[in-house]
Design a protein around this motif. Structure first.
Motif, PDB file in Angstrom:
ATOM      1  N   THR A 174       0.828  -1.207   0.000  1.00 23.19           N
ATOM      2  CA  THR A 174       0.000   0.000   0.000  1.00 23.19           C
ATOM      3  C   THR A 174       0.865   1.260   0.000  1.00 23.19           C
ATOM      4  N   TYR A 206       2.326   1.518  -3.630  1.00 25.89           N
ATOM      5  CA  TYR A 206       1.279   1.934  -4.572  1.00 25.89           C
ATOM      6  C   TYR A 206       0.877   3.392  -4.340  1.00 25.89           C
ATOM      7  N   TRP A 242       1.916   4.950  -7.748  1.00 25.77           N
ATOM      8  CA  TRP A 242       0.909   4.595  -8.755  1.00 25.77           C
ATOM      9  C   TRP A 242      -0.243   5.593  -8.710  1.00 25.77           C
ATOM     10  N   PHE A 298      -4.004   4.331  -8.249  1.00 25.14           N
ATOM     11  CA  PHE A 298      -4.342   3.586  -7.023  1.00 25.14           C
ATOM     12  C   PHE A 298      -5.570   4.183  -6.338  1.00 25.14           C
ATOM     13  N   SER A 348      -5.501  -4.469  -0.242  1.00 26.64           N
ATOM     14  CA  SER A 348      -4.080  -4.756  -0.031  1.00 26.64           C
ATOM     15  C   SER A 348      -3.757  -4.894   1.458  1.00 26.64           C
ATOM     16  N   PHE A 352       0.280  -7.508  -2.893  1.00 26.54           N
ATOM     17  CA  PHE A 352       0.521  -6.679  -4.090  1.00 26.54           C
ATOM     18  C   PHE A 352      -0.547  -6.950  -5.154  1.00 26.54           C
ATOM     19  N   TRP A 387      -3.533  -4.363  -6.661  1.00 24.27           N
ATOM     20  CA  TRP A 387      -3.726  -4.133  -8.099  1.00 24.27           C
ATOM     21  C   TRP A 387      -5.152  -4.484  -8.509  1.00 24.27           C
ATOM     22  N   THR A 423      -7.831  -2.077  -7.358  1.00 28.13           N
ATOM     23  CA  THR A 423      -7.779  -0.805  -8.089  1.00 28.13           C
ATOM     24  C   THR A 423      -8.364  -0.933  -9.491  1.00 28.13           C
TER      25      THR A 423
END
Length: 535
Positions: free
Chosen positions: A431, A434, A438, A441, A449, A497, A501, A504
């Motif tokens: 987290t 990300y 990202w 996210f 996560s 992980f 993903w 999201t």
């Protein structure tokens, strides 16, 4: 209840040990009282008013990080398992590169007091803060178990207390002192205790290292030969004594390494230290200081572990009260008699006290700042209320840690700490990464996560040989394990992980792009960070 003081070969002089430890406690309490005078605001209590330099904070980080697991656990692991024991320290050290390169500076720029500040910056505050606070409390609890178990094992050796009741009393005393340190001193008092303890620990380990090398003509090869001779087993110099016995143990080692390397960058009590410095530059400098101090210390543990194997022998160490955790104190007694044993044991005690104080203030800050102030009071607590709640939380956490420590007494503390790292790496790291890197996210990704990593790690531990089904399991005599791995990292970290993903990409809601842009600018440049941290 009666205490049986065993022969000198086991405990040295119990009253000398108690006297040296009492002197340390008295000195540090005076320092904590002096430091507590400035604890007026939440920033003072949680982040020491951001008044420490990079060098001071680096020493405090190493004081926080070089726990009883590092000193007692790793020395014991090397003394008993040779090369495989040393692999623990490699994992602990390499992990700092991840913290330095990916987390330290960005986190300092983005947050205020806790990890949840970063994770909830551009996501929905309430659910993310609750998840992050829960994860922080669980990691701190696992780490506290290890330190309390270390306290019980150490004192059972020093005072020859083999009864569980006596060891429980000792754990309760350590817990009481921990509560006192944190209630009075806050982060500033705790930081000074950690700096003093880091200096003492490195100095004590250095003296013993030079002493062991001097006995072997400053020839490390000769020391290794003596260790092989004492063990009557050349395998202590080769990989595989602990982790090469089967395919499962080899996978277990990979899992352990993954947890150690990735867990450090997600340990809440280490992350919180980055907020005690005034700028991101000082945060970066503090990590460099910590790497140097920790690296030098782990070189010492290699000599001390093999020194204990050579001068005492793995069988005697395993048979002593405290088991493998007693290697360093027994080596101190072998080298310098009761006085050195008392000194090294007092340093080990200081280690435990400093680390549990750091863990406790982190857990208390997480509850009071993330749950009470931000969720319950919606970011508008009454003046002084947040610090009051933090202090009450300290007492509750202390009592829970004492009860848990009594239950975990006798376990290998390096291993218990590895479990804390696995939970941190599973629940927190994906987290954090990300959130910082990202843009897409979302809140759902963060929740999946955190909860996915946390639940999977705990379930895998609960049904592993650590808890049941083995000779050294926490619950002997029963067997409900179906997971062959002792460390869950290799499953739970990739799973977390993946869940971040998946959560999201399946989430149709879009997060605030302005918040995302602000977080990116702040994390990379520090612009706006001071404004957010100074109230």
């Amino acid at each position: 209840m009666t205490f049986h003081f065993e022969a000198a070969t086991t405990a040295g002089n119990p009253w000398l040990n108690i006297g040296i430890f009492a002197a340390f406690v008295a000195i540090t309490l005076v320092i904590v009282f002096r430091a507590s005078r400035n604890n007026k605001t939440a920033s003072d209590y949680y982040a020491a008013g951001r008044s420490f330099t990079g060098g001071q904070n680096g020493m405090a980080i190493s004081g926080d990080y070089l726990s009883a697991a590092s000193f007692l656990g790793i020395c014991g692991a090397i003394a008993v398992n040779g090369y495989d024991g040393f692999l623990y320290s490699i994992g602990f050290l390499v992990a700092w590169l991840v913290a330095l390169l990916l987390v330290a500076e960005l986190l300092r720029n983005t947050g205020k007091f806790t990890m949840a500040d970063v994770l909830s910056f551009r996501l929905k505050q309430r659910p993310v803060r609750i998840a992050a606070a829960l994860s922080t409390l669980v990691v701190c609890f696992f780490y506290l178990l290890a330190q309390m178990a270390g306290a019980g094992g150490l004192v059972s050796l020093l005072l020859g207390i083999n009864e569980k009741v006596g060891q429980g009393v000792v754990i309760a005393v350590v817990g009481g002192l921990m509560i006192l340190y944190v209630l009075i001193g806050g982060m500033k008092g705790t930081t000074w205790v950690q700096i003093i303890k880091a200096c003492l620990l490195v100095a004590g380990a250095a003296v013993m290292t030079v002493w062991v090398l001097a006995l072997n003509g400053f020839n490390f090869s000769e020391l290794l030969e003596r260790a092989v001779e004492t063990a009557n087993n050349p395998a202590v110099l080769n990989p595989g004594l602990q982790y090469g016995l089967s395919d499962i143990t080899k996978v277990d080692f990979l899992s352990l390494g993954l947890a150690l390397v990735l867990g450090t960058a997600a340990l809440p009590h280490v992350l919180m230290r980055f907020y005690t410095v005034p700028t991101a530059k000082e945060a970066r400098k503090s990590v460099v200081w910590a790497i140097w101090i920790i690296g030098i210390f782990y070189v010492f543990t290699l000599v001390l572990g093999y020194g204990a194997a050579a001068l005492i022998g793995a069988e005697k160490i395993k048979a002593a009260p405290g088991g493998a955790n007693s290697a360093a104190p027994l080596l101190a007694f072998e080298l310098g008699g009761p006085f050195l044993l008392g000194l090294i044991s007092a340093i080990a005690f200081a280690t435990i006290l400093a680390v549990v104080a750091g863990l406790t203030i982190t857990a208390a800050a997480s509850f009071s700042h993330d749950i009470y102030a931000s969720v319950v009071k919606k970011g508008k607590p009454a003046p002084g209320a947040e610090v009051k709640v933090a202090r009450r939380t300290v007492v509750v956490i202390g009592i829970v840690a004492i009860i848990g420590g009594i239950g975990a007494n006798g376990q290998n503390i390096a291993f218990l700490v590895a479990l804390a790292f696995a939970v941190a790496a599973s629940a927190n790291l994906p987290t954090i990464i990300y959130s910082l890197f990202w843009k897409r996210f979302t809140t759902r990704g963060a929740l999946w996560s955190i909860y996915g990593g946390l639940i999977s790690a705990i379930v895998l531990i609960a049904f592993s040989p650590v808890v049941s089904g083995g000779a050294s399991s926490m619950i002997p005599g029963v067997d409900f394990h179906f997971v062959p791995l002792s460390n869950p990292g290799i499953i739970s970290i990739p799973l977390a992980f993946f869940l971040g993903w998946l959560g999201t990409v399946t989430d149709k809601t879009k997060e605030d792009p302005e918040k995302q842009a602000e977080m990116e600018v702040r994390s990379l440049t520090g612009v706006g960070a001071e404004k957010a941290t100074d109230h």
